[in-house]
Design a protein around this motif. Sequence first.
Motif, short mmCIF file in Angstrom:
data_model
loop_
_atom_site.label_atom_id
_atom_site.label_comp_id
_atom_site.label_asym_id
_atom_site.label_seq_id
_atom_site.Cartn_x
_atom_site.Cartn_y
_atom_site.Cartn_z
N PRO A 177 35.51 30.49 42.30
CA PRO A 177 34.13 30.07 42.04
C PRO A 177 33.24 31.26 41.68
CG PRO A 177 34.95 29.17 44.12
CD PRO A 177 35.93 30.21 43.68
N ALA A 178 32.12 30.95 41.07
CA ALA A 178 31.13 31.98 40.74
C ALA A 178 30.56 32.58 42.03
CB ALA A 178 30.01 31.37 39.91
N GLY A 179 30.30 33.87 41.98
CA GLY A 179 29.67 34.55 43.11
C GLY A 179 30.62 35.11 44.13
N VAL A 180 31.92 34.96 43.94
CA VAL A 180 32.88 35.53 44.88
C VAL A 180 32.97 37.05 44.65
CG1 VAL A 180 35.33 35.67 45.49
CG2 VAL A 180 34.24 33.45 45.18
N VAL A 181 32.81 37.80 45.72
CA VAL A 181 32.92 39.26 45.68
C VAL A 181 34.33 39.63 46.13
CG1 VAL A 181 32.02 41.45 46.57
CG2 VAL A 181 30.47 39.52 46.15
N ALA A 182 35.03 40.39 45.31
CA ALA A 182 36.43 40.68 45.61
C ALA A 182 36.75 42.13 45.27
CB ALA A 182 37.33 39.73 44.82
N ILE A 183 37.86 42.62 45.84
CA ILE A 183 38.25 44.01 45.66
C ILE A 183 39.74 44.11 45.34
CG2 ILE A 183 36.44 44.90 47.18
CD1 ILE A 183 38.54 45.17 49.38
#
Length: 233
Positions: A177-183
């Motif tokens: 989904p939009a807005g997911v912060v990932a590394i």
Amino acid sequence: MASAAPTASADRAVLRRAGDRGWLIDCHALRPAQLAVAIRERRWARELREVVPAARTVLVVAEDRAGMDELAARLRALLDEGAEGAEGTGRTGADGSGRTGSATAPRTVVIPVRYDGPDLAAVAERAGVSPEEVARLHSEGEHTVAFFGFAPGFAYLDGLPEPLRLPRLTSPRARVPAGVVAIAGGQSVVYPGGTPGGWHQIGTTTTRLWDVTADPPNRLSVGDLVVFRAVAP
């Protein structure tokens, strides 16, 4: 047109011909994002159609194929004059005299994040820290927009703190989904939505970084500093 033989500059970057209007710079020790900003700020950049940074390269495309040798000379001069400073400081600075880098301070974009992602606990375990420490490390990191790719508005952000640097997931998710912060690796991303994703999801934000109804649609630009500010879940 066949590519011209590559030419090295300052033993750090390599300049390669790319079609009839382009030069591709293999950056080596230089940072592509900072180099792209430096090129765009040159007075002669008005003669360019595009300056496109990637993970290790910068593509420079001219409006006209005439004068490609002159453009190459300008690029080599910029690389020669700026390579040592860029390598030593991790930054570049550009002025009208020919030094590589930015004439103005980079823009800072603040992104509030709820550190509530489904992979937060697993990242903490692999890093040997608590989930709270993952949030602290990530929010205190110095993140810079390095380049765009994969999907519209998908910004790759350099600057992930060393303890959080993990390889991508072995099985990507089919849709993020939009807005997911990932590394993953040494970078962070904020998913624009609707794409697959193999990065470790550590949080979410309500800030829209890509909006087709906005002008411009992209909230971020190459070279921007990004501050992730932790907020309560």
